[in-house]
Design a protein around this motif. Structure first.
Motif, PDB file in Angstrom:
ATOM      1  N   GLY A 181       0.845  -1.186   0.000  1.00 12.72           N
ATOM      2  CA  GLY A 181       0.000   0.000   0.000  1.00 12.72           C
ATOM      3  C   GLY A 181       0.881   1.235   0.000  1.00 12.72           C
ATOM      4  O   GLY A 181       2.099   1.145   0.175  1.00 12.72           O
ATOM      5  N   GLN A 182       0.264   2.396  -0.194  1.00 14.68           N
ATOM      6  CA  GLN A 182       1.061   3.622  -0.345  1.00 14.68           C
ATOM      7  C   GLN A 182       1.506   4.211   0.983  1.00 14.68           C
ATOM      8  O   GLN A 182       2.351   5.089   1.025  1.00 14.68           O
ATOM      9  N   ASN A 206      -1.047  -1.473  -4.252  1.00  9.66           N
ATOM     10  CA  ASN A 206      -2.309  -2.181  -4.196  1.00  9.66           C
ATOM     11  C   ASN A 206      -3.469  -1.191  -4.220  1.00  9.66           C
ATOM     12  O   ASN A 206      -3.302  -0.002  -3.971  1.00  9.66           O
ATOM     13  N   ARG A 207      -4.638  -1.707  -4.519  1.00  8.34           N
ATOM     14  CA  ARG A 207      -5.845  -0.876  -4.463  1.00  8.34           C
ATOM     15  C   ARG A 207      -6.738  -1.483  -3.389  1.00  8.34           C
ATOM     16  O   ARG A 207      -7.135  -2.641  -3.476  1.00  8.34           O
ATOM     17  N   GLU A 221     -12.228   1.076  -0.562  1.00  4.29           N
ATOM     18  CA  GLU A 221     -12.414   2.463  -0.128  1.00  4.29           C
ATOM     19  C   GLU A 221     -13.895   2.685   0.137  1.00  4.29           C
ATOM     20  O   GLU A 221     -14.732   2.360  -0.709  1.00  4.29           O
ATOM     21  N   SER A 241      -9.998   1.926 -10.812  1.00 10.39           N
ATOM     22  CA  SER A 241      -9.189   3.150 -10.698  1.00 10.39           C
ATOM     23  C   SER A 241      -9.613   4.140 -11.773  1.00 10.39           C
ATOM     24  O   SER A 241     -10.405   3.820 -12.663  1.00 10.39           O
ATOM     25  N   ASP A 259      -5.340   8.460 -11.029  1.00  6.35           N
ATOM     26  CA  ASP A 259      -4.801   7.794  -9.834  1.00  6.35           C
ATOM     27  C   ASP A 259      -3.335   7.427 -10.008  1.00  6.35           C
ATOM     28  O   ASP A 259      -2.652   7.074  -9.047  1.00  6.35           O
ATOM     29  N   LYS A 260      -2.893   7.498 -11.243  1.00 10.11           N
ATOM     30  CA  LYS A 260      -1.518   7.089 -11.561  1.00 10.11           C
ATOM     31  C   LYS A 260      -0.470   8.093 -11.066  1.00 10.11           C
ATOM     32  O   LYS A 260       0.684   7.746 -10.857  1.00 10.11           O
ATOM     33  N   SER A 305       1.605  -0.577 -10.527  1.00 13.09           N
ATOM     34  CA  SER A 305       0.203  -0.982 -10.640  1.00 13.09           C
ATOM     35  C   SER A 305      -0.668   0.175 -10.176  1.00 13.09           C
ATOM     36  O   SER A 305      -0.572   0.571  -9.019  1.00 13.09           O
ATOM     37  N   THR A 306      -1.444   0.685 -11.039  1.00 12.24           N
ATOM     38  CA  THR A 306      -2.495   1.699 -10.833  1.00 12.24           C
ATOM     39  C   THR A 306      -2.543   2.662 -12.004  1.00 12.24           C
ATOM     40  O   THR A 306      -1.549   3.313 -12.347  1.00 12.24           O
ATOM     41  N   SER A 334      -8.042  -2.259 -14.294  1.00 12.03           N
ATOM     42  CA  SER A 334      -9.353  -1.622 -14.519  1.00 12.03           C
ATOM     43  C   SER A 334      -9.669  -1.451 -15.999  1.00 12.03           C
ATOM     44  O   SER A 334     -10.790  -1.730 -16.438  1.00 12.03           O
TER      45      SER A 334
END
Ligand SMILES: Cc1cc2nc3c(=O)[nH]c(=O)nc-3n(C[C@H](O)[C@H](O)[C@H](O)COP(=O)(O)O)c2cc1C
Length: 324
Positions: free
Chosen positions: A167-168, A192-193, A196, A213, A217-218, A240-241, A264
């Motif tokens: 995760g971020q 990861n996503r 939310e 996403s 979001d990138k 990834s994102t 996505s």
């Protein structure tokens, strides 16, 4: 054009990977990914709870019976044996690396099951570990130690390479990446996503926000890939994102990613969109006279800045001063 890429010590025909999701949860879908050009696939994750449930070690009698019921239902409809069979058949039916995935919140009992995945023929493993630290008495750093302990244990069990999907939110992401590498992780997936939440003000309920996403979001991920690839050039980095177009694939490579995971947009466009992404990368390389990906990978990462902190600070000040 040569798009060959090294990821986790594996040779991929190109850097575009289909992410762990429902896009890789059956043999037909994995075959479609391979057919449309994917460099590798990460299989849909199995959950630590599934492994514990089958081993009969899931804690029962919790305050949240709804969760227990769901885990019980999910486990019965997603058997671990079928998962292992899918690894085996995917290996037999495709010639791209197949990377199963485990989603976990502890460093405990599930770890031994990773060996079964290796025995089924997996080329590598991806571990998606995430928990929300909700106990205000737990000091910062305790969470990071859980990740590091897990990696240490896993390295003693596996001979195949593995990546940790993160995760971020780490106090110092680059310290964590360095320590994961020192303990035997071969790569990190950024990021990861997570689930939310949103709130429906009419029904006054907590509802899930969109699982997909958006292209924007990138942006933050691009920054962290560019920093991580400059700070630790030994560990493999998979972005990834927010990959929605061929431009996005090129951007992450310029930022220093070894591979990119796409999710996505493939739900919207189908697996065939992989070919479009790859065709774009080839035509971009041709227009810039690059015959291999390695010739431009990381050209725009943070190695170019003597003092990345000062650069970030100056950009931040300019960013908001441009508007009155
Ligand atoms: C429907 C859906 C299912 C997903 N399932 C998983 C999963 O099982 N394991 C996992 O690690 N990530 C899972 N993800 C996260 C994706 O692998 C990916 O990291 C995330 O969607 C960001 O990539 P994107 O911007 O291309 O969608 C899922 C994402 C979506 C949209």
């Amino acid at each position: 054009m040569n798009l060959e890429t090294n990821y986790l010590g594996l040779k991929l025909r190109n850097p575009v990977i289909v992410s762990s999701s429902g896009l890789t949860d059956s043999l037909d879908k994995i075959k479609a990914a391979a057919e449309y050009g994917a460099g590798a696939v990460v299989m849909k994750s199995i959950f630590e709870e599934q492994i514990n449930y089958q081993a009969g070690i899931l804690a029962s009698g919790s305050d949240y019976p709804e969760a227990e019921d769901y885990i019980s239902y999910y486990t019965q409809t997603h058997s671990l044996d079928n998962y292992l069979k899918l690894v085996e058949s995917a290996k037999k039916s495709t010639d791209i690396p197949v990377i199963p995935s485990i989603n976990c919140v502890t460093a405990d009992n599930w770890i031994n099951f990773a060996k079964n995945i290796e025995s089924a023929g997996a080329d590598a493993l991806e571990i998606n570990m995430f928990f929300l630290p909700l106990d205000k008495t737990v000091e910062p750093g305790v969470a990071e130690k859980l990740y590091l302990n897990m990696v240490e244990k896993l390295r003693t069990i596996l001979t195949i390479p593995f990546a940790i999907k993160l995760g971020q939110r780490f106090t110092n992401l680059f310290y964590t990446i360095d320590q994961l590498y020192n303990r035997g992780a071969n790569g990190v997936v950024l990021f990861n996503r997570f689930f939310e939440p949103d709130i429906d003000i009419n029904s006054m309920n907590i509802i899930p926000a969109s699982v997909f996403s958006k292209p924007d979001d990138k942006r933050n991920v691009l920054r962290y890939v560019a920093m991580a690839s400059a700070i630790n050039d030994r560990i493999s980095i998979s972005a990834s994102t927010g990959v929605y177009s061929g431009d996005d694939v090129v951007k992450y490579l310029l930022a220093g990613a070894d591979t990119e995971q796409i999710c996505s947009v493939l739900y919207k466009e189908g697996h065939k969109y992989l070919k479009e992404l790859l065709d774009f990368v080839e035509s971009w390389m041709r227009s810039k006279n690059y015959d291999t990906v390695d010739k431009f990978r990381g050209l725009l990462n943070y190695k170019n800045f003597m003092d990345a902190g000062k650069y970030e600070r100056a950009q931040f000040m300019k960013y908001f001063s441009g508007y009155d």
